[in-house]
Design a protein around this motif. Sequence first.
Motif, PDB file in Angstrom:
ATOM      1  N   GLY A 107       6.526  -0.257 -11.464  1.00  0.00           N
ATOM      2  CA  GLY A 107       5.218   0.056 -11.979  1.00  0.00           C
ATOM      3  C   GLY A 107       4.106  -0.842 -11.425  1.00  0.00           C
ATOM      4  O   GLY A 107       2.926  -0.767 -11.658  1.00  0.00           O
ATOM      5  N   HIS A 108       4.669  -2.190 -10.732  1.00  0.00           N
ATOM      6  CA  HIS A 108       3.729  -3.119 -10.279  1.00  0.00           C
ATOM      7  C   HIS A 108       3.370  -2.858  -8.801  1.00  0.00           C
ATOM      8  O   HIS A 108       3.861  -2.059  -8.104  1.00  0.00           O
ATOM      9  N   THR A 109       2.379  -3.780  -8.224  1.00  0.00           N
ATOM     10  CA  THR A 109       1.993  -3.791  -7.117  1.00  0.00           C
ATOM     11  C   THR A 109       2.420  -5.107  -6.173  1.00  0.00           C
ATOM     12  O   THR A 109       2.290  -6.114  -6.781  1.00  0.00           O
ATOM     13  N   ILE A 110       3.034  -4.874  -4.854  1.00  0.00           N
ATOM     14  CA  ILE A 110       3.659  -5.946  -4.426  1.00  0.00           C
ATOM     15  C   ILE A 110       2.876  -5.972  -2.952  1.00  0.00           C
ATOM     16  O   ILE A 110       2.977  -5.122  -2.386  1.00  0.00           O
ATOM     17  N   THR A 111       2.818  -7.465  -2.659  1.00  0.00           N
ATOM     18  CA  THR A 111       2.248  -7.647  -1.200  1.00  0.00           C
ATOM     19  C   THR A 111       3.064  -8.710  -0.632  1.00  0.00           C
ATOM     20  O   THR A 111       3.341  -9.442  -1.144  1.00  0.00           O
ATOM     21  N   THR A 112       3.597  -8.363   0.474  1.00  0.00           N
ATOM     22  CA  THR A 112       4.524  -9.170   1.361  1.00  0.00           C
ATOM     23  C   THR A 112       3.865  -9.604   2.432  1.00  0.00           C
ATOM     24  O   THR A 112       2.638  -8.903   2.859  1.00  0.00           O
ATOM     25  N   VAL A 113       4.257 -10.707   3.248  1.00  0.00           N
ATOM     26  CA  VAL A 113       3.538 -10.991   4.460  1.00  0.00           C
ATOM     27  C   VAL A 113       2.977  -9.895   5.461  1.00  0.00           C
ATOM     28  O   VAL A 113       2.345  -9.742   6.160  1.00  0.00           O
ATOM     29  N   GLU A 114       3.965  -8.879   5.507  1.00  0.00           N
ATOM     30  CA  GLU A 114       4.020  -7.738   6.419  1.00  0.00           C
ATOM     31  C   GLU A 114       2.678  -7.003   6.113  1.00  0.00           C
ATOM     32  O   GLU A 114       2.081  -6.142   6.808  1.00  0.00           O
ATOM     33  N   GLY A 115       2.110  -7.063   4.589  1.00  0.00           N
ATOM     34  CA  GLY A 115       1.074  -6.293   4.256  1.00  0.00           C
ATOM     35  C   GLY A 115      -0.338  -7.155   4.487  1.00  0.00           C
ATOM     36  O   GLY A 115      -1.463  -6.532   3.971  1.00  0.00           O
ATOM     37  N   GLY A 171       0.780  -1.249  -0.063  1.00  0.00           N
ATOM     38  CA  GLY A 171      -0.098   0.113  -0.111  1.00  0.00           C
ATOM     39  C   GLY A 171       0.816   1.205  -0.080  1.00  0.00           C
ATOM     40  O   GLY A 171       0.282   2.309  -0.056  1.00  0.00           O
ATOM     41  N   THR A 172       2.217   1.159   0.159  1.00  0.00           N
ATOM     42  CA  THR A 172       2.728   2.530  -0.067  1.00  0.00           C
ATOM     43  C   THR A 172       3.607   2.485  -1.256  1.00  0.00           C
ATOM     44  O   THR A 172       4.547   1.393  -1.931  1.00  0.00           O
ATOM     45  N   PHE A 173       3.887   3.721  -1.835  1.00  0.00           N
ATOM     46  CA  PHE A 173       4.421   3.946  -2.905  1.00  0.00           C
ATOM     47  C   PHE A 173       6.054   4.169  -2.686  1.00  0.00           C
ATOM     48  O   PHE A 173       6.387   5.110  -1.937  1.00  0.00           O
ATOM     49  N   VAL A 174       6.858   3.250  -3.330  1.00  0.00           N
ATOM     50  CA  VAL A 174       8.360   3.277  -3.189  1.00  0.00           C
ATOM     51  C   VAL A 174       8.867   3.561  -4.413  1.00  0.00           C
ATOM     52  O   VAL A 174       8.716   3.056  -5.421  1.00  0.00           O
ATOM     53  N   THR A 175      10.194   4.461  -4.081  1.00  0.00           N
ATOM     54  CA  THR A 175      10.927   4.689  -5.080  1.00  0.00           C
ATOM     55  C   THR A 175      12.267   4.503  -4.572  1.00  0.00           C
ATOM     56  O   THR A 175      12.692   5.159  -3.753  1.00  0.00           O
ATOM     57  N   HIS A 176      13.200   3.606  -5.636  1.00  0.00           N
ATOM     58  CA  HIS A 176      14.331   3.148  -4.920  1.00  0.00           C
ATOM     59  C   HIS A 176      15.463   2.976  -6.145  1.00  0.00           C
ATOM     60  O   HIS A 176      14.831   2.650  -7.261  1.00  0.00           O
ATOM     61  N   GLU A 177      16.598   3.088  -5.872  1.00  0.00           N
ATOM     62  CA  GLU A 177      17.738   2.680  -6.846  1.00  0.00           C
ATOM     63  C   GLU A 177      18.025   1.127  -6.728  1.00  0.00           C
ATOM     64  O   GLU A 177      18.111   0.909  -5.633  1.00  0.00           O
ATOM     65  N   VAL A 178      18.207   0.443  -7.718  1.00  0.00           N
ATOM     66  CA  VAL A 178      18.486  -0.784  -7.620  1.00  0.00           C
ATOM     67  C   VAL A 178      19.543  -1.132  -8.783  1.00  0.00           C
ATOM     68  O   VAL A 178      19.440  -0.592 -10.055  1.00  0.00           O
ATOM     69  N   GLU A 179      20.462  -2.177  -8.631  1.00  0.00           N
ATOM     70  CA  GLU A 179      21.337  -2.470  -9.759  1.00  0.00           C
ATOM     71  C   GLU A 179      20.461  -3.667 -10.590  1.00  0.00           C
ATOM     72  O   GLU A 179      19.593  -4.332  -9.960  1.00  0.00           O
ATOM     73  N   PRO A 180      20.576  -3.714 -11.725  1.00  0.00           N
ATOM     74  CA  PRO A 180      19.556  -4.517 -12.678  1.00  0.00           C
ATOM     75  C   PRO A 180      19.689  -5.929 -12.209  1.00  0.00           C
ATOM     76  O   PRO A 180      18.623  -6.542 -12.541  1.00  0.00           O
ATOM     77  N   ARG A 181      20.854  -6.262 -11.730  1.00  0.00           N
ATOM     78  CA  ARG A 181      20.936  -7.917 -11.369  1.00  0.00           C
ATOM     79  C   ARG A 181      20.124  -8.331 -10.135  1.00  0.00           C
ATOM     80  O   ARG A 181      20.204  -9.266  -9.802  1.00  0.00           O
ATOM     81  N   VAL A 182      19.678  -7.461  -9.181  1.00  0.00           N
ATOM     82  CA  VAL A 182      19.318  -7.365  -7.944  1.00  0.00           C
ATOM     83  C   VAL A 182      17.872  -8.481  -8.092  1.00  0.00           C
ATOM     84  O   VAL A 182      17.024  -7.817  -8.570  1.00  0.00           O
ATOM     85  N   LEU A 183      17.720  -9.423  -7.291  1.00  0.00           N
ATOM     86  CA  LEU A 183      16.747 -10.286  -7.192  1.00  0.00           C
ATOM     87  C   LEU A 183      15.675  -9.480  -6.271  1.00  0.00           C
ATOM     88  O   LEU A 183      15.996  -8.924  -5.202  1.00  0.00           O
ATOM     89  N   LEU A 184      14.440  -9.630  -6.586  1.00  0.00           N
ATOM     90  CA  LEU A 184      13.523  -9.013  -6.038  1.00  0.00           C
ATOM     91  C   LEU A 184      13.424  -9.509  -4.444  1.00  0.00           C
ATOM     92  O   LEU A 184      13.098  -8.655  -3.451  1.00  0.00           O
TER      93      LEU A 184
END
Length: 174
Positions: A71-79, A12-25
């Motif tokens: 651009g997608h929506t993610i839900t983890t167990v914390e949500g 539910g929170t919009f997040v903007t972050h820098e990542v290296e392209p190889r980083v796994l979700l």
Amino acid sequence: MSPMQISMTINGTFVTHEVEPRVLLVHFIRDDLRLTGTHWGCDTTNCGTCVVLMDGQPVKSCTVLAAMVDGHTITTVEGLANGATLDPVQQGFMEEHGLQCGFCTPGMMLTARALLDHNPHPEPLQIREAISGQICRCTGYATIVRSIQWAAEHPAGAAPETTTSESTEQEVHA
Ligand code: FES
Ligand code: FES
């Protein structure tokens, strides 16, 4: 490769972050966002402890690049919980003892949530099929199936009334 900027809605929170392209979700979620309920249990996409919901669908986050969720929506167990109110699936795992060490539990619960959103009254075989991409070393699965059935039977997640009155009685006679 130089870092890239990605944006997503996570729990539910919009997040903007820098990542290296190889980083796994899975690593982005755990190491950058510090949401460590999502676990990492293998290197071969078998165990499913890393399952999160991407636009409502279960995905193994060890097999998705963080850059792919831009651009997608993610839900983890914390949500999963709604404030202090557990999701019926979380309540079900508690009522039916669907966990022991708890390592597989976040992924199991997210898959269960996606299943019930899609099919509110699954047969036990359909539940087993839904969680067949996820390994549990502790429970033998039967209590996990019952936990998900409990959630299906209690969509509002309320604990059975008898539990409340029994514990009140015990308190009175203590
Ligand atoms: S960590 Fe095992 S399937 Fe993702
Ligand atoms: S509860 Fe331990 S792996 Fe499932």
